[in-house]
Scaffold this motif. Structure first.
Motif, PDB file in Angstrom:
ATOM      1  N   VAL A  34       0.862  -1.183   0.000  1.00 33.65           N
ATOM      2  CA  VAL A  34       0.000   0.000   0.000  1.00 33.65           C
ATOM      3  C   VAL A  34       0.899   1.234   0.000  1.00 33.65           C
ATOM      4  O   VAL A  34       1.714   1.415   0.912  1.00 33.65           O
ATOM      5  N   VAL A  35       0.771   2.065  -1.039  1.00 29.17           N
ATOM      6  CA  VAL A  35       1.593   3.274  -1.155  1.00 29.17           C
ATOM      7  C   VAL A  35       0.686   4.500  -1.200  1.00 29.17           C
ATOM      8  O   VAL A  35      -0.511   4.402  -1.475  1.00 29.17           O
ATOM      9  N   GLY A  36       1.282   5.641  -0.941  1.00 28.30           N
ATOM     10  CA  GLY A  36       0.535   6.891  -0.963  1.00 28.30           C
ATOM     11  C   GLY A  36       1.202   7.910  -0.073  1.00 28.30           C
ATOM     12  O   GLY A  36       2.069   7.575   0.737  1.00 28.30           O
ATOM     13  N   ARG A  37       0.793   9.145  -0.219  1.00 31.74           N
ATOM     14  CA  ARG A  37       1.382  10.221   0.573  1.00 31.74           C
ATOM     15  C   ARG A  37       0.837  10.226   1.998  1.00 31.74           C
ATOM     16  O   ARG A  37      -0.122   9.506   2.317  1.00 31.74           O
ATOM     17  N   ASN A  38       1.454  11.046   2.855  1.00 33.91           N
ATOM     18  CA  ASN A  38       0.940  11.227   4.209  1.00 33.91           C
ATOM     19  C   ASN A  38      -0.501  11.729   4.143  1.00 33.91           C
ATOM     20  O   ASN A  38      -0.830  12.601   3.339  1.00 33.91           O
ATOM     21  N   GLY A  39      -1.350  11.152   4.987  1.00 33.16           N
ATOM     22  CA  GLY A  39      -2.744  11.557   5.023  1.00 33.16           C
ATOM     23  C   GLY A  39      -3.622  10.883   3.993  1.00 33.16           C
ATOM     24  O   GLY A  39      -4.814  11.191   3.896  1.00 33.16           O
ATOM     25  N   ALA A  40      -3.046   9.923   3.238  1.00 37.04           N
ATOM     26  CA  ALA A  40      -3.830   9.256   2.198  1.00 37.04           C
ATOM     27  C   ALA A  40      -4.803   8.231   2.762  1.00 37.04           C
ATOM     28  O   ALA A  40      -5.742   7.828   2.084  1.00 37.04           O
ATOM     29  N   GLY A  41      -4.565   7.801   4.002  1.00 35.42           N
ATOM     30  CA  GLY A  41      -5.428   6.781   4.613  1.00 35.42           C
ATOM     31  C   GLY A  41      -4.753   5.437   4.777  1.00 35.42           C
ATOM     32  O   GLY A  41      -5.405   4.454   5.149  1.00 35.42           O
ATOM     33  N   LYS A  42      -3.448   5.359   4.542  1.00 38.41           N
ATOM     34  CA  LYS A  42      -2.740   4.079   4.583  1.00 38.41           C
ATOM     35  C   LYS A  42      -2.762   3.451   5.981  1.00 38.41           C
ATOM     36  O   LYS A  42      -3.126   2.294   6.148  1.00 38.41           O
ATOM     37  N   SER A  43      -2.370   4.234   6.978  1.00 35.29           N
ATOM     38  CA  SER A  43      -2.342   3.702   8.342  1.00 35.29           C
ATOM     39  C   SER A  43      -3.745   3.403   8.854  1.00 35.29           C
ATOM     40  O   SER A  43      -3.957   2.430   9.585  1.00 35.29           O
ATOM     41  N   SER A  44      -4.712   4.233   8.464  1.00 36.40           N
ATOM     42  CA  SER A  44      -6.102   3.967   8.859  1.00 36.40           C
ATOM     43  C   SER A  44      -6.583   2.654   8.263  1.00 36.40           C
ATOM     44  O   SER A  44      -7.288   1.876   8.926  1.00 36.40           O
ATOM     45  N   LEU A  45      -6.193   2.379   7.017  1.00 39.27           N
ATOM     46  CA  LEU A  45      -6.576   1.114   6.388  1.00 39.27           C
ATOM     47  C   LEU A  45      -6.011  -0.063   7.162  1.00 39.27           C
ATOM     48  O   LEU A  45      -6.726  -1.036   7.446  1.00 39.27           O
ATOM     49  N   ILE A  46      -4.736   0.008   7.527  1.00 36.71           N
ATOM     50  CA  ILE A  46      -4.095  -1.074   8.261  1.00 36.71           C
ATOM     51  C   ILE A  46      -4.786  -1.307   9.603  1.00 36.71           C
ATOM     52  O   ILE A  46      -5.032  -2.446  10.012  1.00 36.71           O
ATOM     53  N   ARG A  47      -5.131  -0.237  10.287  1.00 42.78           N
ATOM     54  CA  ARG A  47      -5.795  -0.376  11.588  1.00 42.78           C
ATOM     55  C   ARG A  47      -7.204  -0.916  11.449  1.00 42.78           C
ATOM     56  O   ARG A  47      -7.677  -1.661  12.310  1.00 42.78           O
ATOM     57  N   PRO A 220       5.130   2.552 -11.447  1.00 42.60           N
ATOM     58  CA  PRO A 220       5.633   3.617 -12.321  1.00 42.60           C
ATOM     59  C   PRO A 220       4.731   4.846 -12.337  1.00 42.60           C
ATOM     60  O   PRO A 220       5.216   5.989 -12.371  1.00 42.60           O
ATOM     61  N   ARG A 221       3.419   4.631 -12.305  1.00 42.32           N
ATOM     62  CA  ARG A 221       2.489   5.754 -12.248  1.00 42.32           C
ATOM     63  C   ARG A 221       2.645   6.522 -10.938  1.00 42.32           C
ATOM     64  O   ARG A 221       2.612   7.762 -10.920  1.00 42.32           O
ATOM     65  N   TYR A 222       2.808   5.787  -9.856  1.00 41.22           N
ATOM     66  CA  TYR A 222       2.978   6.426  -8.549  1.00 41.22           C
ATOM     67  C   TYR A 222       4.268   7.248  -8.506  1.00 41.22           C
ATOM     68  O   TYR A 222       4.262   8.407  -8.083  1.00 41.22           O
ATOM     69  N   ARG A 223       5.360   6.655  -8.992  1.00 41.33           N
ATOM     70  CA  ARG A 223       6.639   7.388  -9.015  1.00 41.33           C
ATOM     71  C   ARG A 223       6.537   8.660  -9.862  1.00 41.33           C
ATOM     72  O   ARG A 223       7.015   9.727  -9.463  1.00 41.33           O
ATOM     73  N   ALA A 224       5.914   8.535 -11.030  1.00 41.69           N
ATOM     74  CA  ALA A 224       5.778   9.694 -11.920  1.00 41.69           C
ATOM     75  C   ALA A 224       4.969  10.798 -11.245  1.00 41.69           C
ATOM     76  O   ALA A 224       5.317  11.987 -11.341  1.00 41.69           O
ATOM     77  N   ALA A 225       3.918  10.423 -10.553  1.00 40.67           N
ATOM     78  CA  ALA A 225       3.086  11.420  -9.870  1.00 40.67           C
ATOM     79  C   ALA A 225       3.866  12.092  -8.748  1.00 40.67           C
ATOM     80  O   ALA A 225       3.770  13.310  -8.548  1.00 40.67           O
ATOM     81  N   MET A 226       4.656  11.310  -7.990  1.00 42.03           N
ATOM     82  CA  MET A 226       5.433  11.887  -6.894  1.00 42.03           C
ATOM     83  C   MET A 226       6.551  12.783  -7.424  1.00 42.03           C
ATOM     84  O   MET A 226       6.868  13.819  -6.837  1.00 42.03           O
ATOM     85  N   GLU A 227       7.159  12.400  -8.544  1.00 46.06           N
ATOM     86  CA  GLU A 227       8.204  13.237  -9.148  1.00 46.06           C
ATOM     87  C   GLU A 227       7.623  14.556  -9.654  1.00 46.06           C
ATOM     88  O   GLU A 227       8.239  15.619  -9.495  1.00 46.06           O
ATOM     89  N   ALA A 228       6.433  14.485 -10.238  1.00 45.68           N
ATOM     90  CA  ALA A 228       5.781  15.709 -10.703  1.00 45.68           C
ATOM     91  C   ALA A 228       5.432  16.615  -9.526  1.00 45.68           C
ATOM     92  O   ALA A 228       5.594  17.841  -9.601  1.00 45.68           O
ATOM     93  N   LEU A 229       4.976  16.041  -8.455  1.00 44.96           N
ATOM     94  CA  LEU A 229       4.667  16.815  -7.251  1.00 44.96           C
ATOM     95  C   LEU A 229       5.924  17.463  -6.693  1.00 44.96           C
ATOM     96  O   LEU A 229       5.899  18.625  -6.263  1.00 44.96           O
ATOM     97  N   ALA A 230       7.028  16.708  -6.686  1.00 44.33           N
ATOM     98  CA  ALA A 230       8.287  17.255  -6.173  1.00 44.33           C
ATOM     99  C   ALA A 230       8.734  18.454  -6.994  1.00 44.33           C
ATOM    100  O   ALA A 230       9.232  19.448  -6.444  1.00 44.33           O
ATOM    101  N   LYS A 231       8.551  18.396  -8.303  1.00 49.89           N
ATOM    102  CA  LYS A 231       8.920  19.523  -9.175  1.00 49.89           C
ATOM    103  C   LYS A 231       8.062  20.740  -8.857  1.00 49.89           C
ATOM    104  O   LYS A 231       8.550  21.876  -8.819  1.00 49.89           O
ATOM    105  N   ASP A 232       6.764  20.507  -8.630  1.00 49.20           N
ATOM    106  CA  ASP A 232       5.875  21.622  -8.302  1.00 49.20           C
ATOM    107  C   ASP A 232       6.285  22.274  -6.972  1.00 49.20           C
ATOM    108  O   ASP A 232       6.257  23.498  -6.840  1.00 49.20           O
ATOM    109  N   LEU A 233       6.661  21.443  -6.006  1.00 48.95           N
ATOM    110  CA  LEU A 233       7.038  21.964  -4.700  1.00 48.95           C
ATOM    111  C   LEU A 233       8.356  22.731  -4.764  1.00 48.95           C
ATOM    112  O   LEU A 233       8.605  23.631  -3.953  1.00 48.95           O
ATOM    113  N   ALA A 234       9.199  22.326  -5.710  1.00 48.32           N
ATOM    114  CA  ALA A 234      10.504  22.985  -5.842  1.00 48.32           C
ATOM    115  C   ALA A 234      10.404  24.347  -6.518  1.00 48.32           C
ATOM    116  O   ALA A 234      11.340  25.152  -6.452  1.00 48.32           O
ATOM    117  N   CYS A 235       9.297  24.599  -7.202  1.00 50.38           N
ATOM    118  CA  CYS A 235       9.157  25.853  -7.944  1.00 50.38           C
ATOM    119  C   CYS A 235       8.858  27.027  -7.008  1.00 50.38           C
ATOM    120  O   CYS A 235       8.248  26.855  -5.974  1.00 50.38           O
TER     121      CYS A 235
END
Length: 235
Positions: A34-47, A220-235
């Motif tokens: 299970v992957v995703g950013r903080n606040g995505a619901g990952k830990s809640s799902l596990i619990r 690969p889709r997840y990595r691409a989305a995170m890389e795009a987000l990182a670029k936006d945050l760097a701007c």
């Protein structure tokens, strides 16, 4: 044949904030990441899967067991390891920590301690029996938590960010232990490389399943989305 995990129309809110609206999933694969950013619901799902949180609506069953309502049966069915072992360890002495879950399952104290000793021996840690838990390293405390879960012989084990705060050698050791488990595994992680060899990947965002499938399709889709987000945050 495994009945797997059934999540039926689950709604969950935490501290007044919605996490899941109408989540439905059927999970049966041996290794699920299970992957995703903080606040995505990952830990809640596990619990939810472990029965540690009750949904406001819907139901979660693991191998046919309602893990919220039938806690005794859940002990035989599910185990969970948290990101920080210090949030899980209760007792000061190693053998007491492992024996506790067995006593919760109804074993007499002497039998629970004997079983706990056997678990330590199987993992080559018989000399840990009377050690104080706080004297163990982070990785060793994590192994202790895993042994305590394995002592109860659950059919599913859920891991919430097990590699956080570990150095590379310890990460690789933990990864090898997880790979060797007979139990079905659901593992939450920020690092897609840790689940690249799994059978199925769930990508969560804001309580929704964005993608669900094989690692070579989802990661690969997840990595691409995170890389795009990182670029936006760097701007």
């Amino acid at each position: 044949m495994t009945k797997g995990i059934e999540i039926n129309n689950v709604a969950l809110a935490r501290e007044g904030q919605p996490v899941f609206a109408a989540l439905s999933l059927r999970l049966a694969e041996r290794r699920i990441g299970v992957v995703g950013r903080n606040g995505a619901g990952k830990s809640s799902l596990i619990r939810l899967l472990a029965g540690l949180m009750a949904p406001q609506a819907g139901q979660v069953r693991v191998e046919g067991v309602d893990v919220v309502r039938d806690r005794r049966a859940a002990l035989h069915t599910v185990g969970i390891l948290f990101q920080n072992p210090d949030h899980q360890i209760i007792f000061p002495v190693v053998i007491e920590e492992i024996a506790f879950g067995l006593e919760q399952m109804g074993l007499p104290r002497a039998e629970a301690r004997a079983r706990a000793q056997q678990v330590l021996e199987r993992h080559g840690r018989a000399d840990w029996a009377e050690r104080l838990c706080h004297t163990l390293s982070q990785g060793q405390r994590q192994l202790l938590c895993l042994m305590a879960v394995l002592a109860m012989q659950p059919r599913w084990i859920f891991f919430d960010e097990p590699f956080a705060s570990l150095d590379l050698p310890t990460t690789l050791a933990v990864e090898a232990r997880i790979a060797a488990l007979d139990q079905n595994v659901v593992l939450v992680t920020h690092d897609p490389a840790r689940v690249a060899g799994f059978d199925r990947i769930l990508w969560l965002e804001a309580g929704e399943v964005v993608a669900d499938g094989a690692p070579d399709e989802v990661l690969p889709r997840y990595r691409a989305a995170m890389e795009a987000l990182a670029k936006d945050l760097a701007c």
